[in-house]
Design a protein around this motif. Sequence first.
Motif, PDB file in Angstrom:
ATOM      1  N   UNK A  18      -7.021  31.368  36.296  1.00 12.64           N
ATOM      2  CA  UNK A  18      -7.129  32.618  37.060  1.00 12.64           C
ATOM      3  C   UNK A  18      -5.847  33.429  36.939  1.00 12.64           C
ATOM      4  N   UNK A  19      -4.705  32.760  37.053  1.00 14.50           N
ATOM      5  CA  UNK A  19      -3.423  33.463  36.971  1.00 14.50           C
ATOM      6  C   UNK A  19      -3.255  34.142  35.620  1.00 14.50           C
ATOM      7  N   UNK A  20      -3.497  33.402  34.545  1.00  9.44           N
ATOM      8  CA  UNK A  20      -3.308  33.959  33.200  1.00  9.44           C
ATOM      9  C   UNK A  20      -4.397  34.976  32.873  1.00  9.44           C
ATOM     10  N   UNK A  21      -5.643  34.657  33.229  1.00 14.56           N
ATOM     11  CA  UNK A  21      -6.739  35.570  32.919  1.00 14.56           C
ATOM     12  C   UNK A  21      -6.601  36.906  33.621  1.00 14.56           C
ATOM     13  N   UNK A  22      -6.246  36.886  34.900  1.00 15.20           N
ATOM     14  CA  UNK A  22      -6.086  38.157  35.631  1.00 15.20           C
ATOM     15  C   UNK A  22      -4.886  38.940  35.123  1.00 15.20           C
ATOM     16  N   UNK A  23      -3.822  38.220  34.756  1.00 16.44           N
ATOM     17  CA  UNK A  23      -2.644  38.909  34.226  1.00 16.44           C
ATOM     18  C   UNK A  23      -2.983  39.631  32.930  1.00 16.44           C
ATOM     19  N   UNK A  24      -3.717  38.950  32.057  1.00 12.52           N
ATOM     20  CA  UNK A  24      -4.098  39.581  30.788  1.00 12.52           C
ATOM     21  C   UNK A  24      -5.046  40.758  31.038  1.00 12.52           C
ATOM     22  N   UNK A  25      -5.999  40.588  31.949  1.00 11.19           N
ATOM     23  CA  UNK A  25      -6.935  41.666  32.249  1.00 11.19           C
ATOM     24  C   UNK A  25      -6.202  42.893  32.773  1.00 11.19           C
ATOM     25  N   UNK A  26      -5.200  42.678  33.627  1.00 13.30           N
ATOM     26  CA  UNK A  26      -4.414  43.796  34.153  1.00 13.30           C
ATOM     27  C   UNK A  26      -3.645  44.491  33.039  1.00 13.30           C
ATOM     28  N   UNK A  27      -3.060  43.717  32.124  1.00 12.79           N
ATOM     29  CA  UNK A  27      -2.345  44.314  30.996  1.00 12.79           C
ATOM     30  C   UNK A  27      -3.298  45.139  30.126  1.00 12.79           C
ATOM     31  N   UNK A  28      -4.509  44.614  29.906  1.00 12.30           N
ATOM     32  CA  UNK A  28      -5.499  45.354  29.121  1.00 12.30           C
ATOM     33  C   UNK A  28      -5.929  46.623  29.845  1.00 12.30           C
ATOM     34  N   UNK A  29      -6.131  46.541  31.149  1.00 12.17           N
ATOM     35  CA  UNK A  29      -6.539  47.705  31.933  1.00 12.17           C
ATOM     36  C   UNK A  29      -5.464  48.783  31.886  1.00 12.17           C
ATOM     37  N   UNK A  30      -4.218  48.381  32.021  1.00 17.89           N
ATOM     38  CA  UNK A  30      -3.123  49.353  31.940  1.00 17.89           C
ATOM     39  C   UNK A  30      -3.054  49.972  30.547  1.00 17.89           C
ATOM     40  N   UNK A  46       4.028  33.586  28.777  1.00 15.36           N
ATOM     41  CA  UNK A  46       5.409  33.998  28.501  1.00 15.36           C
ATOM     42  C   UNK A  46       5.685  35.379  29.081  1.00 15.36           C
ATOM     43  N   UNK A  47       4.709  36.263  28.976  1.00 16.76           N
ATOM     44  CA  UNK A  47       4.864  37.645  29.443  1.00 16.76           C
ATOM     45  C   UNK A  47       5.093  37.701  30.950  1.00 16.76           C
ATOM     46  N   UNK A  48       4.433  36.809  31.696  1.00 14.65           N
ATOM     47  CA  UNK A  48       4.555  36.845  33.156  1.00 14.65           C
ATOM     48  C   UNK A  48       5.577  35.842  33.675  1.00 14.65           C
ATOM     49  N   UNK A  49       6.296  35.192  32.767  1.00 16.45           N
ATOM     50  CA  UNK A  49       7.368  34.301  33.185  1.00 16.45           C
ATOM     51  C   UNK A  49       6.924  32.928  33.635  1.00 16.45           C
TER      52      UNK A  49
END
Length: 655
Positions: A554-566, A535-538
């Motif tokens: 991969x799409x969801x996992x990397x998106x979440x990892x980036x949000x956590x890193x930020x 939902x967060x990434x549309x």
Amino acid sequence: MKRLAILTPLVALAATFSLPGVVFAQPSGDDVLLQMQQAARKQDSKALAALLPATQGHPLEVWAQYWALKARLDSATSQEVEDFLQRWRGTYQEDRLRNDWLLLLGQRRDWAEFERLHTDFRMQDDKQLRCYDLAIASMEGRLPAHAGTQLQQLWLDQPASDDGCTYAASTLYAAQQLPAQTVWQRARLGAERNQLGTARDALAIAAPQHVGPLATLFKSPLQYLTTGKTTPPAALATLALIRLAASDPDQAAQLLRTRWQKTLSAEERDWVWGVIGKVAARRLSDDALDYFAEVQQLADLNDDSLAWLARAALRAGQWGLVQQAIAAMSTAQQQDSTWVYWKARTLLAQGTPQGQEQAQALLDSIAGVDGFYEQLAREDLGQAVLPPPEPQPPTAEEAARARANPGLARALYAIRIGLRSEGVREWNYTTNLHQPGGMNDRELLAAAQLACQAQVWDRCINTSERTRGFASWQQRYPMPFKDEVVTRARNIGLDPAYVYGLIRQESRFIMDARSHVGASGLMQVMPATAKWTAKKIGMTDFQPSMINQHDVNITIGTAYLKLALDDFDGSMVLAAAGYNAGPGRPRNWRNGPVLDAAIWAENVPFTETRDYVKKVLANTTNYAAAITGQPQSLRSRLGQVGPKDTPVAYNKALP
């Protein structure tokens, strides 16, 4: 259609292996094996017997036969067991059934039959059997030297109570070959782990009169210590204080100081203070070292308490105390690369020429590229992390021998049809260096290549990691879906090496991997996290069933990892901890002194997360070297960890 699409390649794959005298079954045979696996897990002997005839001639018939006999082993005859062992001689299943039968013989105290069969047991991986063997030797008056020490190590290392080591302890104790102190140490470990049965079994050996109060003591340790009509025996008070420390170390410390300090023996006091200090250290409490300071003899503490003393001292920058804690550890624990590295750092902190020389020798003894402390040691010696030269690939003959190996063939077939646990166990047994005819480095390389070609990446990696004379980075650090991972990572500002480092630790590239808590796929994403991130990434078309599709994962996992890193201001260490344990915990764990991230990581309270963070960062460094071809630094990825010092607030919605 979907089922046929999955099975057709399996039949083709199986046909490439040489299994003399075996005709590969049609897909229906695979389905029967899958049904038998489920029946075996339920110990449904009737269902297994009904399904068994349909597996005749199947390449995995040995598994069907094993399950069917194992389910009714209690009522099986010795001849039935012997027939199985003879028919399937040399297989993993033969040795596994021998293990099962030996355990049953031990429980029945059938020592003559036990001794006859035990000599042929190849795996030698069951501590219970080793304990039974020591009990037999004691009864026959032929105990080896240091048998009591051997049993002590076996028994104290067992995570829970079992018949074999408990019986051996009882036998050796009765023969005055096992000291009472060891029995009480086992009871204390039971109290530390909240294992009532472990403590009860120990006390039944040396102090059966004390077994009665144990249940009350475990359930309400404070009440047991403070409201009884009579003063509890010191040994039981020790157990109660240990139980109390698990939930309230400060209360346990107060009671020990005010009421029990003079009643308990010095060794009992030290053990309790060690547990109190350990629990406080796991909570990152500033009181931890004060509690440990009450210990009179560090030799009275077990390795777990000493490890937490060393971690708390690292956190406080007390290098001398770190050195004392390591010196008190068992020889085996001192040889672990973690404590070799930190011992070297304590010597460097002394600043003496002799200390420098000793530290260099210690660092040199573990320096490498395969692990966290190995990489740090390498960097401390002034060497960057680079992949080693690739070994010569397997020759055609070596590859052919791997393909023709029946154990490897069965393992891959089992994994491909969904019997992953069984396939992994047979693969590991077949490649195990400690078994007769075990594989040398070149054979391991060829077996790993076979697994890589079959895209069974976890066996590819794990098998390749066992070579000692050389290391294949292509096998140990594979990059499935490279274009997708690299493109996706770079598009959202992630280091592709970090993504691969995390995937390698999360799933070993098993696409249908599922954890015990429900995380799924390559990047082991939890269902709620997947839904929130989509939902967060549309991603408007996301459905929970899509999470095992590698591109979606991969799409969801990397998106979440980036949000956590930020959320953690770019700290790979904190983001990895958050990915594993949830972001809330590392947000709390970072509150304290500003630390070298290696010290912070070593103080992560959860064993799984502590191990995870170190492995992800070491993996990341190696993947960066493989992707860029340039020298890499683990330390540059670590930095420091301390309280949040940026005005940007945490993303409280991050699951």
